[in-house]
Design an enzyme around this catalytic site. Sequence first.
Site, mmCIF file in Angstrom:
data_model
loop_
_atom_site.group_PDB
_atom_site.id
_atom_site.type_symbol
_atom_site.label_atom_id
_atom_site.label_comp_id
_atom_site.label_asym_id
_atom_site.label_seq_id
_atom_site.Cartn_x
_atom_site.Cartn_y
_atom_site.Cartn_z
ATOM 1 N N GLU A 43 -53.093 -13.155 4.558
ATOM 2 C CA GLU A 43 -51.840 -13.481 5.266
ATOM 3 C C GLU A 43 -50.934 -14.343 4.390
ATOM 4 O OE1 GLU A 43 -52.497 -15.086 9.209
ATOM 5 O OE2 GLU A 43 -54.123 -13.701 9.628
ATOM 6 N N ASP A 93 -48.272 -16.430 2.511
ATOM 7 C CA ASP A 93 -46.874 -16.858 2.398
ATOM 8 C C ASP A 93 -46.890 -18.291 1.876
ATOM 9 O OD1 ASP A 93 -47.598 -18.251 4.774
ATOM 10 O OD2 ASP A 93 -46.433 -16.913 6.055
HETATM 11 C C1 XIL Z 1 -48.552 -15.313 13.917
HETATM 12 C C2 XIL Z 1 -47.392 -14.330 14.003
HETATM 13 O O1 XIL Z 1 -46.863 -14.146 12.710
HETATM 14 C C3 XIL Z 1 -46.324 -14.894 14.917
HETATM 15 O O2 XIL Z 1 -45.285 -13.927 15.121
HETATM 16 C C4 XIL Z 1 -46.923 -15.287 16.256
HETATM 17 O O3 XIL Z 1 -45.929 -15.903 17.049
HETATM 18 C C5 XIL Z 1 -48.093 -16.216 16.055
HETATM 19 O O4 XIL Z 1 -49.041 -15.626 15.195
HETATM 20 N N1 XIL Z 1 -52.865 -16.771 11.651
HETATM 21 C C6 XIL Z 1 -53.057 -15.490 12.119
HETATM 22 C C7 XIL Z 1 -51.892 -14.675 12.530
HETATM 23 O O5 XIL Z 1 -54.192 -15.005 12.110
HETATM 24 O O6 XIL Z 1 -52.201 -13.776 13.553
HETATM 25 C C8 XIL Z 1 -50.724 -15.562 12.922
HETATM 26 O O7 XIL Z 1 -49.603 -14.705 13.183
HETATM 27 C C9 XIL Z 1 -50.435 -16.555 11.838
HETATM 28 C C10 XIL Z 1 -51.608 -17.462 11.607
#
Ligand code: XIL
Length: 429
Positions: A344, A346
Amino acid sequence: MRSAPLTLLFSAILCAIGCSDSGGDGGGQTGGAGTTGGTGGAPGGTGSATGGTGGGAPGGTSSTTGGTGGAPGGTGGGDSSTVGTGGTDAPAARTPAASARTLREAGENANPPILIGAAISGSGLNDNGYKSVAAAEHNYVTAENEMKWDALEPTPGSFSYGSADNIVNWAVQNGMQVKGHTLVWHNQLPGWASSLSGAAAVEQAIRRHIENVMGHFKDRIHTWDVVNEAVITDSDTGVGNPRMRPSVFFNALGERYLDLAFEIAREQDPDAKLYYNDYSIDALNEKADFVYEMVKGMVERGVPIDGVGFQMHIGPPNNEAGGPDVAANLRRFADLGLEVLISEMDINRCSNQVTAEEQLTYYHDIVEACFLMPECVGITFWGINDGRSWLNGWSGALCNGQSSQSLLFDDRYQKKETYNKVMDALLGR
Ligand code: XIL
């Protein structure tokens, strides 16, 4: 457990007899198959002075009760640049493509290939700019919200797949793989699930959810985040008093809810890759140590886990992690015989805790750390462009209405310098 390819079996047997002195000899024997599950491979041997790191052979063929996983390979000796004749067929390093026009092409033409992913939102797919960058640059998709429990099972036992199917169908049309995210997580649960209590009721809800969801996507999704974020620390940076996170699942079942979820998932799809996923376990910190011990215990107990996803949300409120730390951390998990994945990524610039220069260094060095490890199967970015980043609107990220400037494309889908750093790392530059 997947069954071992012939070449792997052959080299595992050879290595059990005795591996070359100049290589890090890794693999043990492969476990057998049977109705009660094969026992895993023996641990790999210790490498010689010039050896690399060896992998243990996989466990036995899957069965009704599941085989025990193979033990990890032995640690190699001094010079890790020398290729060992380990017991797995994973090469010691990944070779970059000579050139590439897109990140996707750089990933597909690396040897072995590496998946380049993005979190995709249903609303993004209504935007042509978003859609074309997403498909051109990536070959791996995670639904940003559409496969979470509240989206898929809003009322008990009644499933709603429309938005998730749209994303999966778009991915398949564009030749992209999909990772299911996420089966068991304390967040984004429907109210009815958050208020469940009692071991039997919670176990039944987990079983029904996993069976239905994995069953629905079985032909199209082969990798799942089975459990997400089961561990908590006092700070979101992964420091202070790491422990199991209280949740409807943990409160009812204790830590065994993890084993249970993975076992149900394995019964539902013997061939799927099953992942544990978490944030702020990217650096070598207390949370990462705790998750390492937790996952190691699962492997040793024969729980059917195939990999660990490191979310890699860098910057406020989560951890910062430099390339060497990420490399060492990924390595120890891979040495358990698991795949690893940046799931994930960023890098949040809000409040300037991460400077522009640091952001570029992190993007390059973290992607490079994964790229250099063949066991690191992919890198997923959490979104496509800054304007749509989840961080912009999340109070923990300290953005106060500003853009997080966290991704690879700007609001007009133009490539940023962060994109160039990622491309450099994928091309070995
Ligand atoms: C985040 C999404 O990006 C948002 O749109 C939502 O409001 C909240 O969740 N860890 C995870 C993801 O495993 O599913 C999360 O995604 C970010 C943190």
